[in-house]
Design a protein around this motif. Structure first.
Motif, PDB file in Angstrom:
ATOM      1  N   ASP A  67      -8.310-100.472 -33.545  1.00 48.54           N
ATOM      2  CA  ASP A  67      -8.666 -99.100 -33.911  1.00 48.54           C
ATOM      3  C   ASP A  67      -7.428 -98.202 -33.900  1.00 48.54           C
ATOM      4  N   TYR A  68      -6.546 -98.459 -32.931  1.00 45.70           N
ATOM      5  CA  TYR A  68      -5.315 -97.669 -32.818  1.00 45.70           C
ATOM      6  C   TYR A  68      -4.134 -98.606 -32.616  1.00 45.70           C
ATOM      7  N   VAL A  69      -2.999 -98.207 -33.148  1.00 45.30           N
ATOM      8  CA  VAL A  69      -1.747 -98.913 -32.898  1.00 45.30           C
ATOM      9  C   VAL A  69      -0.729 -97.882 -32.407  1.00 45.30           C
ATOM     10  N   HIS A  83      11.201 -92.845 -30.015  1.00 44.25           N
ATOM     11  CA  HIS A  83      10.253 -92.331 -30.998  1.00 44.25           C
ATOM     12  C   HIS A  83       8.931 -93.048 -30.748  1.00 44.25           C
ATOM     13  N   ALA A  84       7.855 -92.297 -30.761  1.00 43.36           N
ATOM     14  CA  ALA A  84       6.546 -92.919 -30.572  1.00 43.36           C
ATOM     15  C   ALA A  84       5.566 -92.328 -31.570  1.00 43.36           C
ATOM     16  N   LYS A  85       4.710 -93.173 -32.128  1.00 38.23           N
ATOM     17  CA  LYS A  85       3.641 -92.645 -32.975  1.00 38.23           C
ATOM     18  C   LYS A  85       2.417 -93.529 -32.856  1.00 38.23           C
ATOM     19  N   MET A  86       1.279 -92.922 -33.039  1.00 34.53           N
ATOM     20  CA  MET A  86       0.030 -93.666 -32.975  1.00 34.53           C
ATOM     21  C   MET A  86      -0.597 -93.668 -34.368  1.00 34.53           C
ATOM     22  N   LEU A  87      -1.030 -94.840 -34.772  1.00 36.64           N
ATOM     23  CA  LEU A  87      -1.626 -94.979 -36.097  1.00 36.64           C
ATOM     24  C   LEU A  87      -3.093 -95.376 -35.978  1.00 36.64           C
ATOM     25  N   SER A  88      -3.848 -94.889 -36.904  1.00 35.65           N
ATOM     26  CA  SER A  88      -5.243 -95.285 -37.013  1.00 35.65           C
ATOM     27  C   SER A  88      -5.576 -95.375 -38.496  1.00 35.65           C
ATOM     28  N   SER A 105       2.604 -88.242 -33.265  1.00 35.42           N
ATOM     29  CA  SER A 105       3.994 -88.666 -33.317  1.00 35.42           C
ATOM     30  C   SER A 105       4.836 -87.753 -32.429  1.00 35.42           C
ATOM     31  N   LYS A 106       5.800 -88.310 -31.751  1.00 32.24           N
ATOM     32  CA  LYS A 106       6.620 -87.510 -30.846  1.00 32.24           C
ATOM     33  C   LYS A 106       7.941 -88.215 -30.557  1.00 32.24           C
ATOM     34  N   LYS A 107       8.930 -87.396 -30.250  1.00 32.54           N
ATOM     35  CA  LYS A 107      10.257 -87.926 -29.936  1.00 32.54           C
ATOM     36  C   LYS A 107      10.613 -87.520 -28.505  1.00 32.54           C
ATOM     37  N   TYR A 108      11.116 -88.451 -27.745  1.00 34.91           N
ATOM     38  CA  TYR A 108      11.437 -88.201 -26.337  1.00 34.91           C
ATOM     39  C   TYR A 108      12.919 -88.499 -26.115  1.00 34.91           C
ATOM     40  N   ARG A 109      13.573 -87.680 -25.310  1.00 33.17           N
ATOM     41  CA  ARG A 109      14.993 -87.887 -25.039  1.00 33.17           C
ATOM     42  C   ARG A 109      15.239 -87.871 -23.542  1.00 33.17           C
TER      43      ARG A 109
END
Lengths: 416, 182
Positions: free
Chosen positions: A88-90, A106-111, A118-122
């Motif tokens: 259902d989600y990736v 970098h992170a994102k969730m797909l459905s 989507s978000k970027k973390y440092r």
């Protein structure tokens, strides 16, 4: 992998206003989730550790059935990995190092092949990657509209016994993945966060002539003496505004509970029983719960500050030697068996002051030192089982327990 | 000793603190087209936390050697599980120690160290250790020892003399030790 998810008691609990009531539903009602690694850098092992930690955190969220198969892909690929098509989600992440050496995630969730989050973390130091893992899990939880899990991002401070009369105070996260020694050597016990920002903490120094309570700033290392007492001195709880402390002190050899005012440095004795009164916790600004042996065995009581009346709170268990309160909920440690030295002896139980229900939260080993999260969503505790010391997390509404073992030493006490 | 340790730690920290930026943060940027507002998450990370060494003082002078010699003559007092009353079979140890307190150790302060077995790391266990020490203190005062010469501390389960998982070992750890202070 540092994180070891050991125990899932039963699978789900229908959300209920009373956390002491368990109602189960089918696990297949949960959405499925897969995690994909699209890292450009850090393929030397960190990207896989990141994967395992992220899967662990997503499991702790208790919102998904999380696949633990490791798959790789390209971050900007429009399609998810073929093996994850049915999920259902990736959740896809990419670890990178920029030109100045900064650790970037970098992170994102797909459905349904669409990006929904989507978000970027440092972070300047990749060694602390676990805090980004927790931040991603926190954000995924928020996106799903679930109850907040602020506790997941909180720092945990604990005392580790390394030898007789020798301890270390560690700064860590709730999974014990990140560990940094704050105070090495001596015997310093019962660390307790002093403020909401978690920038300073109280602890008891037992190396001096008499037990002394200090407050230490974790960023400067500067300590200031708060007070001292013959016999014992422990900061049991800090009021929400940080201005008053509940202390267990014994200036005359008699362990009692005191209210200590940080600003005027005056103390007020709250209990005067001739036995043992310890472990006071604020239920509200003017009401406390505490452990006392006034019935001949340790049990949980409550009283209003300034009143002589004491109310027994727990009617189950013959040795209830530790407790933590959150509003109307009290979690306490009970010795289950009559034989003091039998196995499976100490378990945690949850009660509500408004109902008669009792819910047992643990089943094996010695479970103690329960601590509610600030929002009451979770309980952190210390578990000792087969000579292994672990931090345990109970997700009350999801009826799930998770364990994170400490590799070296024994956990004496902690706060989060 | 504590003040020396704190002072030296503070000096070291002040010297080092200029080398790095405090309170590093996770900077997050929301780059999702579907999320209109940029959610900036500021996470305080203990990156620049300093480690303080609480040890570093060692060595013994002749006075300390004399003290440890007397301490070795003193017998620990052991207790039953979850109890803090002095057992009849421990009376001899207490009385023997009181004789030493009034003779060889008459120039020293007596530190009574209460200890517990490993069953519990909570405050109650520390209080139990203290109550054990207080039982010994009460007996010492009744025998004429000046209360002002006695201090107490409870180490809870953190100072075991035996780490085996046996009844005998646990029993050995439920004890009060006599130590001397100058």
């Amino acid at each position: 992998m540092r994180i070891l998810l050991v125990l899932l008691f039963s699978l789900t609990l229908l959300f209920s206003a009373d956390a002491t009531i368990e109602v189960t539903k089918r696990v297949d009602g949960l959405s499925s989730m897969a995690v994909e690694d699209a890292s450009v850098d850090y393929k030397d092992g960190l990207s896989k550790r990141f994967f395992k930690a992220l899967v662990g955190d997503l499991n702790v969220l208790s919102l998904f059935n999380v696949k633990d198969e490791y798959t790789t892909t390209y971050f900007d690929d429009d399609n998810v990995d073929r093996s994850n098509k049915k999920s259902d989600y990736v959740l896809r992440y990419s670890l990178e190092k920029d030109d100045s050496g900064v650790f970037i995630v970098h992170a994102k969730m797909l459905s349904d092949d669409s990006t929904v989050f989507s978000k970027k973390y440092r972070l300047r130091n990749s060694e602390q990657y676990i805090f980004i893992v927790h931040a991603i899990a926190y954000d995924v939880n928020a996106y799903m509209g679930a109850d907040p899990v602020d506790w997941m991002k909180r720092k945990v401070i604990l005392t580790r016994l390394v030898a007789p009369q020798k301890s270390e105070i560690l700064l860590t996260d709730y999974t014990l993945s990140y560990q940094r020694v704050i105070i090495r050597g001596g015997l310093n016990v019962f660390p307790k966060w002093a403020d909401k920002k978690q920038s300073s903490f109280y602890f008891t120094d037992l190396d001096g002539r008499i037990p002394t309570l200090y407050k230490m700033d974790i960023y400067t290392g500067k300590s200031e003496k708060i007070t001292s007492s013959d016999g014992m001195l422990i900061c049991s709880d800090v009021r929400q505004d940080g201005k008053k402390l509940l202390l267990t002190m014994a200036p005359n050899g008699q362990p009692d509970i005191y209210l200590y005012d940080i600003e005027n440095k005056k103390r007020q004795r709250l209990t005067k029983y001739g036995g043992i009164d310890v472990n006071a916790q604020f239920m509200s600004d003017d009401r406390i719960t505490f452990v006392s042996n006034r019935l001949g065995y340790p049990n949980v009581f409550a009283k209003k500050i300034g009143s002589k009346a004491v109310e027994q709170m727990v009617y189950y268990g013959k040795s209830n030697a530790a407790c933590s309160a959150h509003g109307d909920l009290i979690v306490y440690k009970a010795r289950e068996s009559a034989n003091a030295f039998s196995r499976n002896t100490f378990n945690l139980h949850l009660i509500s002051t408004k109902t008669d229900f009792i819910r047992r939260l643990t089943a094996t080993g010695v479970n103690e030192f329960p601590r509610f999260s600030k929002d009451g969503d979770a309980i952190l505790f210390i578990k000792s089982y087969k000579q292994q010391s672990s931090i345990g997390v109970v997700r009350l509404k999801h009826n799930k327990n998770f364990l994170f073992p400490l590799k070296i030493g024994k956990i004496q006490s902690m706060d989060w | 000793m504590k003040s020396i340790f704190l002072s030296s730690a503070l000096i070291a920290l002040l010297a080092l603190s200029g080398c790095s930026t405090k309170e590093p943060a996770i900077d997050t940027t929301d780059d999702s087209a579907k999320m209109a507002a940029t959610d900036t998450l500021t996470e305080t990370i203990p990156e620049d936390v300093m480690t303080v060494d609480a040890d570093g003082f060692s060595g013994a002078d002749s006075n300390e050697m004399t003290m440890s010699g007397i301490e070795r003559k003193m017998q620990s007092v052991t207790f039953d599980f979850d109890r803090f009353e002095i057992r009849p079979d421990m009376q001899e140890n207490v009385e023997g120690n009181i004789k030493l307190v009034n003779s060889d150790a008459q120039d020293y302060t007596i530190k009574l160290e209460g200890n517990c077995d490993e069953w519990g790391s909570d405050e109650y266990n520390y209080a139990l250790g203290l109550k054990r020490a207080n039982s010994v203190k009460t007996e010492m005062i009744q025998s004429g020892v000046d209360a002002g010469r006695i201090t107490m501390v409870s180490y809870g389960e953190s100072n075991p003399v035996c780490t085996d998982k046996t009844d005998a070992c646990w029993s050995e750890n439920r004890r009060v030790d006599f130590k001397l202070l100058p």
